[in-house]
Design an enzyme around this catalytic site. Structure first.
Site, PDB file in Angstrom:
ATOM      1  N   LYS A 210      -4.302   2.749   3.421  1.00  0.00           N
ATOM      2  CA  LYS A 210      -2.860   2.540   3.978  1.00  0.00           C
ATOM      3  C   LYS A 210      -1.762   3.479   3.682  1.00  0.00           C
ATOM      4  O   LYS A 210      -2.031   4.615   2.802  1.00  0.00           O
ATOM      5  CB  LYS A 210      -2.575   1.051   3.541  1.00  0.00           C
ATOM      6  CG  LYS A 210      -3.443   0.061   3.800  1.00  0.00           C
ATOM      7  CD  LYS A 210      -3.256  -0.286   5.419  1.00  0.00           C
ATOM      8  CE  LYS A 210      -4.458  -0.964   6.135  1.00  0.00           C
ATOM      9  NZ  LYS A 210      -4.746  -2.594   5.640  1.00  0.00           N
TER      10      LYS A 210
HETATM   11  C1  LIG Z   1      -5.554  -3.849   5.743  1.00  0.00           C
HETATM   12  C2  LIG Z   1      -5.190  -5.050   6.574  1.00  0.00           C
HETATM   13  C3  LIG Z   1      -4.885  -6.140   5.870  1.00  0.00           C
HETATM   14  C4  LIG Z   1      -5.434  -6.505   4.677  1.00  0.00           C
HETATM   15  O1  LIG Z   1      -5.074  -5.793   3.494  1.00  0.00           O
HETATM   16  P1  LIG Z   1      -5.909  -5.593   2.079  1.00  0.00           P
HETATM   17  O2  LIG Z   1      -4.758  -5.205   1.117  1.00  0.00           O
HETATM   18  O3  LIG Z   1      -7.105  -4.945   2.217  1.00  0.00           O
HETATM   19  O4  LIG Z   1      -6.238  -7.086   1.944  1.00  0.00           O
HETATM   20  C5  LIG Z   1      -4.586  -7.179   6.486  1.00  0.00           C
HETATM   21  N1  LIG Z   1      -3.968  -7.066   7.728  1.00  0.00           N
HETATM   22  C6  LIG Z   1      -4.079  -5.751   8.633  1.00  0.00           C
HETATM   23  C7  LIG Z   1      -3.471  -5.663   9.837  1.00  0.00           C
HETATM   24  C8  LIG Z   1      -4.502  -4.933   7.797  1.00  0.00           C
HETATM   25  O5  LIG Z   1      -4.829  -3.702   8.332  1.00  0.00           O
END
Ligand SMILES: *Cc1c(COP(=O)(O)O)cnc(C)c1O
Length: 394
Positions: free
Chosen positions: A193
């Site tokens: 991210k």
């Molecule tokens: C990455 C992601 C999540 C979950 O994030 P985590 O921190 O891995 O739990 C939820 N929603 C979307 C759209 C994502 O891309």
């Protein structure tokens, strides 16, 4: 790698890489030497600085994933068995799975064909007397059109939890995501991210009741009030007030987060520059390019998904193969939820009910876009895409 190896197999460009600087590394080392490696002073500092960064008087509650944060948000809102929650079909499974954690049912709506964000005009047809909340996802880092979503929620007495896993930094109407008139917003700090702590997330809210409940439930349902009250006399006493979860962020992760946050603007401007290069370089190709933010707003550019048009004469799978042959790592965001066995079978979902998501899925490829990419890396992706599409023009 030797020259011959390089000829046979081009150096692989990963689809995504975190951008970890020396300040992050030094802070993690300091954390390890300090002896305090789980939730502690660095998590508290990260929460404070994150809340300040988002602004608008929000409170920030650090957790060990966005999935955990989304779960805590719907738990705090009292979503339970028999309730329905509106989610976009074009998202990661976490957006919908946390609704199932509560024994409630997600109700899936299609996305806008251009932005691939939840289509606000599809929400009203999905409402029933059981509907309790809406979870919009700011796909790729572009804000959903939140004005009609907030209006529908207000008119129908619904809560809104924003899945902002892609949306840092993102604005809507000039305001940071996290400060809109919604109940809670959750960011992800997963390795790929725009702010990465390996695993991690942040729930932000201006509702003190949600903040209080989330803080209790992220650590075994232990009431902090009691903990703090008794700390002076003896740190051993605490009270469990609910069957909570183990969702707290470690100080090791927060050590990364503190410095990732201070570098967010710098990292974001690199992503923006890559998006600009791609957009200019692909303008004449048979591709649908990702939507940009309205003027004055910020797109986080977590993802750069392109879609091959019929004029390309090659399928998405062929494009993936050709890019792979040139050593370019790509991905697809997303295999829509209605195509996954669990969601499809549990809720009898049909592709024809989600034409925009289905069509986008069949033609889409996400290209690498991250701040660690060099100009050479970006140029390699551009040439690989241009070569893969041959002489075909839009
Ligand atoms: C990455 C992601 C999540 C979950 O994030 P985590 O921190 O891995 O739990 C939820 N929603 C979307 C759209 C994502 O891309």
């Amino acid at each position: 790698m030797n020259a011959q190896g390089a000829d046979l197999k081009p150096v692989f460009l990963p689809f995504a890489l975190p951008d970890i600087g020396e300040a992050e590394i030094a802070e993690v080392v300091e954390c390890l030497r300090s002896g305090w490696i789980t939730t502690g002073p660095k998590t508290a500092r990260f929460e404070k600085e994150f809340a300040q960064y988002i602004g608008g008087g929000v409170e920030a509650i650090a957790v060990n994933s966005a999935t955990a944060g989304l779960h805590l948000a719907v738990e705090a809102l009292g979503i339970g068995p028999g309730d329905e929650v509106i989610v976009p079909v074009h998202t990661f499974t976490a957006t919908a799975e946390i609704v199932r954690y509560m024994g409630a049912d997600p109700v899936f709506v299609d996305v806008e064909p251009g932005t691939l964000n939840m289509d606000p005009t599809k929400i009203e047809a999905a409402l029933t007397p059981r509907t309790k909340a809406i979870i919009p996802v700011h796909y790729a880092g572009l804000a959903c059109n939140m004005a009609p979503i907030i209006e529908i929620a207000r008119r129908n007495g619904l809560k809104i939890v924003e899945d902002a896993a892609h949306a840092l930094p993102t604005t809507f109407g000039g305001a940071n995501i996290g400060t809109l008139d919604t109940d809670a917003t959750v960011f992800s700090f997963y390795a790929t991210k725009t702010l990465a702590t390996g695993e991690g997330g942040m729930l932000v809210t201006r509702n003190p009741a949600i903040a209080k409940r989330a803080k209790i439930m992220r650590l075994h349902g232990i009431s902090r009030d009691v903990f703090d009250r008794y700390r002076a006399g003896g740190a051993w006493y605490y009270e469990v007030v609910a069957p909570g979860y183990k969702y707290n962020m470690t100080d090791v992760a927060a050590a990364l987060g503190i410095h990732q946050l201070s570098r967010l603007a710098e990292m974001h401007s690199k992503r923006e520059a890559i998006a600009d290069i791609y957009r200019a370089a692909f303008g004449d190709l048979p591709l649908v390019q990702p939507s940009t933010a309205p003027s004055g707003d910020v797109h986080a550019w977590h993802l750069f998904p392109v879609r091959v048009t019929a004029a390309a004469g090659i399928s998405r799978n062929e494009l993936v193969e050709r890019l792979g042959a040139k050593g370019i790592g790509v991905s697809v965001h997303y295999v829509p939820l209605h195509m996954h066995p669990y969601w499809r079978d549990r809720y009898h979902l049909k592709a024809e009910d989600f034409p925009a998501s289905t069509a986008a899925y069949e033609s889409m490829v996400s290209l690498p876009i991250y701040s660690k990419m060099s100009r050479d890396d970006v140029d390699r992706v551009v040439s690989a895409v241009r070569d893969a599409l041959g002489e075909k023009r839009a």
